[in-house]
Design an enzyme around this catalytic site. Structure first.
Site, short mmCIF file in Angstrom:
data_model
loop_
_atom_site.label_atom_id
_atom_site.label_comp_id
_atom_site.label_asym_id
_atom_site.label_seq_id
_atom_site.Cartn_x
_atom_site.Cartn_y
_atom_site.Cartn_z
N GLU A 248 -4.20 70.17 -8.20
CA GLU A 248 -5.16 71.24 -8.46
C GLU A 248 -6.17 71.21 -7.31
O GLU A 248 -6.89 70.23 -7.14
CB GLU A 248 -5.87 71.02 -9.80
CG GLU A 248 -6.89 72.10 -10.13
CD GLU A 248 -7.78 71.72 -11.28
OE1 GLU A 248 -8.99 71.98 -11.19
OE2 GLU A 248 -7.27 71.15 -12.26
N CYS A 285 -14.23 73.34 -12.04
CA CYS A 285 -13.17 73.98 -11.28
C CYS A 285 -12.92 75.41 -11.74
O CYS A 285 -12.31 76.20 -11.01
CB CYS A 285 -11.88 73.18 -11.36
SG CYS A 285 -11.37 72.80 -13.06
#
Length: 517
Positions: A248, A285
């Site tokens: 990620e 995020c």
């Protein structure tokens, strides 16, 4: 010839920038090798699903029992605050237990049996398929989640659930927390009769590189920056035997507010945006980093509400001073682009803090010169968002077409658009455009907050992630497995999972028909 001393690993207080204590030393190549080999040796012990589930539940119990100490350690190193960390700890233990439940159920093994059928053309042999663990997994801890995406987080929980031992590369922002939690996981292993080598921990940049290159590492999970993740991804692909790398890397998480939605609830949307973009000092995020707001009176009302809410936000501490410097430099560079304005100026809030703010620009200027404003389409980690004023929903869609992959995309629609009563079909059209961009589409809400649930997907097109898998929820277990089919194999030689009598009581699909087990 003298050997250079290993570099110390310090725990640092981000509120002051001062060192707290030396926690460890950076691992040498030999120490990385030892940790990986211990994990490799522990593989047979994890073959027992009952033991795996017990390990995960015992780890969750120990984390809960030691919660006050874990939260104190994490707050000292991250400044995230006891409230936020209490919630993160609960999320972490919930995910461990959810993975244990998935292990007990066994559906992730995806057992399929197709009996032989000589009447088919061509004739079908007896085929039996299930999934097996890949082997030791390298886990790269995240900076902004010292628990949920670090040593005891989703990558570790799902890998152990799959039957894969893990070696975690600790994040330098919270080494003491990492050591404390890793000790709890190893204690959980000992308490459930498993070797402590099922969870290893190493420190240091060099150790991270050695880890992804180690020939016994079978896969890797990463949460962090595009630059760091891409370097490790490339190293994983360049190995003589490449391995899966589930990274990620970064996400802008665009938000589109339609003209009709702004007209209905401008103030509510403005306040909600402020809360989402400043949550955790903007260190999520899934923080909304780009927001498309309509021009005109309704959009003005939204920005007024956003200005008031962000102005009331106190300066906060980022995870470390390197991130603080990058945030201050990043917002300064964006603010200097032609035509960019700052209704609330983001940047340095003090010697160790940052102030929240947002930037605005007419969307038409970006569409006229997308290369010149490319910086606005890159993630800026911290409490800032970019608001583009669009002249209509078609213009908003044109901006979306310039964006790379994202973890999330959010739509704020009117009641009519949400109900499909809009004659122009704006809601459906924007939903399709958002779906092409992101792994999770949020409607009339905010992306911050990722529920641990079976239907959750935390991933997205590159550069959000390097694979199509999720890192949240029990479905994350699938990343660490590979399928194997057995053809015309004598019953006595079959794994128990594939035997006709189903001795393990697993859910499976036989000749195309589901069986609950």
């Amino acid at each position: 010839m003298a050997t250079a001393a290993a570099a110390p690993v310090w725990s640092v207080d981000p509120r002051t920038g001062k060192r707290r204590e030396q926690v460890a030393v950076e691992a040498t190549a030999a120490e990385v090798d030892a940790a990986v080999r211990a994990a490799h040796t522990a593989r047979p012990a994890l073959a027992d699903r009952t033991a795996r589930a017990a390990l995960l539940r015992r780890a969750a119990d120990l984390l809960d029992a030691t919660g006050a100490r874990v939260i104190e350690a994490a707050d000292a190193e991250t400044a995230l605050g006891p409230g936020r960390l209490t919630g993160e700890l609960a999320r972490t233990t919930h995910q461990l237990r959810a993975c244990a439940d998935a292990v007990d159920e066994g559906a992730f093994l995806d057992v399929r049996i197709d009996h032989a059928d000589p009447s088919l053309t061509p004739p079908r042999p007896d085929l039996r398929r299930h999934k097996i663990p890949l082997g030791p997994v390298a886990v790269y801890a995240a900076s902004n989640f010292p628990l949920a995406f670090s040593v005891p987080g989703g990558d570790t929980a799902s890998a152990l659930a799959a039957g894969c031992p893990v070696v975690v590369k600790a994040h330098p922002d919270h080494p003491a927390t990492s050591e404390l939690v890793a000790a709890l996981l190893r204690r959980a292993a000992a308490d459930t009769g498993l070797p402590e080598g099922v969870v290893g921990l190493v420190h240091g940049f060099g150790a991270g590189v050695e880890l992804v290159r180690h020939p016994l590492i079978a896969a890797a999970g990463f949460t962090g920056s595009v630059r760091g993740g891409r370097a490790l991804f490339d190293a994983a692909a360049a190995r003589p035997h490449p391995i899966p790398f589930h990274g990620e890397l970064g996400s802008l998480n665009p938000v589109v507010v339609t003209e009709a939605a702004a007209a209905e609830r401008a103030e509510e949307i403005g306040a909600g945006l402020a809360a989402s973009m400043t949550l955790g000092t903007g260190q999520f995020c899934v923080k909304p980093g780009l927001v498309l707001v309509p021009e005109g009176p309704a959009g003005d009302r939204l920005l007024t509400a956003l200005t008031a809410a962000v102005s009331d936000t106190e300066a906060g501490v980022l995870l470390d001073h390197r991130m603080r410097d990058a945030f201050v430099d990043g917002v300064r560079a964006r603010a200097q682009l032609p035509g960019v304005q700052a209704p609330v100026t983001p940047g340095a809030g003090g010697e160790h803090t940052v102030a929240a703010g947002f930037l605005t620009l007419p969307a038409a200027r970006l569409l006229d010169d997308p290369d010149g404003y490319a910086l606005l389409l890159e993630e800026c980690f911290g409490p800032v968002t970019v608001v583009l004023r669009h002249a209509g929903d078609d213009a908003a869609g044109a901006v979306l077409a310039h964006l790379p992959g994202n973890l999330t995309a959010t739509l704020h629609l009117s009641a009519g658009e949400s109900a499909g009563a809009d004659p122009a079909g704006r809601g459906a059209r924007l939903l399709a455009e958002a779906t092409a961009l992101a792994g999770r589409v949020v409607v009339n809400g905010w992306p911050t907050g990722v529920a641990v649930a079976p239907a959750q997907h935390h991933g997205g097109p590159y550069p959000a992630t390097t694979s199509t898998a999720t890192s949240v929820g029990a479905t994350a277990i699938e990343r660490w497995l590979r399928p194997v089919a057995y053809q015309d194999t004598p019953p006595a030689l079959l794994p128990p999972e594939l035997r006709e009598e189903n001795p393990l009581g697993l859910p499976r699909r036989v000749d195309g028909r589901p069986e609950t087990g």
